[in-house]
Design a protein around this motif. Structure first.
Motif, short mmCIF file in Angstrom:
data_model
loop_
_atom_site.label_atom_id
_atom_site.label_comp_id
_atom_site.label_asym_id
_atom_site.label_seq_id
_atom_site.Cartn_x
_atom_site.Cartn_y
_atom_site.Cartn_z
N GLN A 165 -0.98 -0.22 7.39
CA GLN A 165 -1.32 1.19 7.23
C GLN A 165 -2.36 1.59 8.28
OE1 GLN A 165 -4.25 2.94 6.20
NE2 GLN A 165 -3.21 4.90 6.09
N ALA A 166 -3.31 0.73 8.54
CA ALA A 166 -4.33 1.02 9.55
C ALA A 166 -3.70 1.15 10.94
CB ALA A 166 -5.40 -0.07 9.54
N SER A 167 -2.74 0.29 11.26
CA SER A 167 -2.10 0.36 12.58
C SER A 167 -1.24 1.62 12.70
CB SER A 167 -1.28 -0.89 12.87
OG SER A 167 -0.11 -0.93 12.09
N LYS B 146 6.07 -0.26 11.08
CA LYS B 146 5.23 -0.75 9.98
C LYS B 146 5.51 -0.03 8.66
CE LYS B 146 2.85 -3.68 12.44
NZ LYS B 146 2.89 -5.10 12.24
N ILE B 147 6.14 1.13 8.73
CA ILE B 147 6.49 1.87 7.51
C ILE B 147 7.72 1.22 6.91
CG2 ILE B 147 7.25 4.06 6.54
CD1 ILE B 147 5.75 5.45 8.85
N VAL C 282 -4.88 13.19 1.43
CA VAL C 282 -4.22 11.89 1.44
C VAL C 282 -4.70 11.08 0.26
CG1 VAL C 282 -3.97 9.71 2.70
CG2 VAL C 282 -3.95 11.89 3.96
N TYR C 283 -3.75 10.45 -0.43
CA TYR C 283 -4.03 9.51 -1.50
C TYR C 283 -3.45 8.16 -1.06
CZ TYR C 283 -4.71 13.70 -4.31
OH TYR C 283 -5.14 14.92 -4.78
N ASP C 284 -4.33 7.17 -0.85
CA ASP C 284 -3.89 5.83 -0.54
C ASP C 284 -4.11 4.97 -1.78
OD1 ASP C 284 -3.11 6.24 2.11
OD2 ASP C 284 -5.13 5.90 2.87
N ALA C 285 -3.08 4.27 -2.19
CA ALA C 285 -3.17 3.44 -3.39
C ALA C 285 -2.79 2.01 -3.06
CB ALA C 285 -2.25 3.97 -4.49
N LEU D 195 0.83 -1.18 0.00
CA LEU D 195 0.00 0.00 0.00
C LEU D 195 0.87 1.24 0.00
CD1 LEU D 195 -3.31 0.62 1.23
CD2 LEU D 195 -1.65 2.09 2.36
N ILE D 196 0.50 2.21 -0.81
CA ILE D 196 1.21 3.48 -0.88
C ILE D 196 0.32 4.54 -0.23
CG2 ILE D 196 2.23 5.22 -2.39
CD1 ILE D 196 2.38 2.89 -4.53
N HIS D 197 0.88 5.24 0.73
CA HIS D 197 0.16 6.29 1.47
C HIS D 197 0.87 7.61 1.16
CE1 HIS D 197 -1.97 8.13 4.90
NE2 HIS D 197 -0.81 8.66 5.24
#
Length: 134
Positions: free
Chosen positions: A103-105, A67-68, A128-131, A35-37
């Protein structure tokens, strides 16, 4: 047009960003759909280099979140002025996560919560763009 502009903005920021974390980012069997944030910040005081630099400092603190997988921080690049290039923002972050759960955590991580508490006074707006990669 809006989707194209968002894509071009994201691509331009990624190209202009500076690496903050030395954590390697590779696709492997455990990371099937990373996931890209991407968060873009507009400063309350857009002409203030001190505020911009303070926000960059704050974004860099997020690299302490395990987590990142990779974090890039960028400011507006001095590229060619074109209709499709949005240069109205001040600071950008792009993060890569192994999955949606990570990403949620991140959202509830104490480091992220501290960042919001200590630096949100600097920005007027965040988009924010999450992909989810395919």
């Amino acid at each position: 047009m809006k989707t194209r502009r968002a894509f071009l903005t994201s691509a331009a920021v990624l190209g202009a960003a500076a690496v903050v974390s030395a954590k390697p980012f590779t696709t492997n069997k455990n990371m099937k759909q990373p996931l890209i944030h991407h968060a873009i910040f507009w400063l309350k005081n857009p002409g203030s280099v001190a505020d911009r630099d303070k926000l960059v400092e704050g974004v860099k603190t997020l690299s302490g979140i395990s987590k990142i997988k990779q974090l890039y921080v960028g400011t507006v690049a001095n590229t060619e002025k074109r209709d499709v290039v949005d240069q109205s923002w001040g600071v950008s972050e792009i993060m890569f996560f192994d999955n949606l759960e990570d990403q949620a955590s991140y959202q509830s991580d104490p480091i992220h919560q501290s960042f919001v508490k200590n630096y949100s006074h600097l920005w007027e707006k965040v988009v924010v763009y999450d992909a989810q990669t395919v």
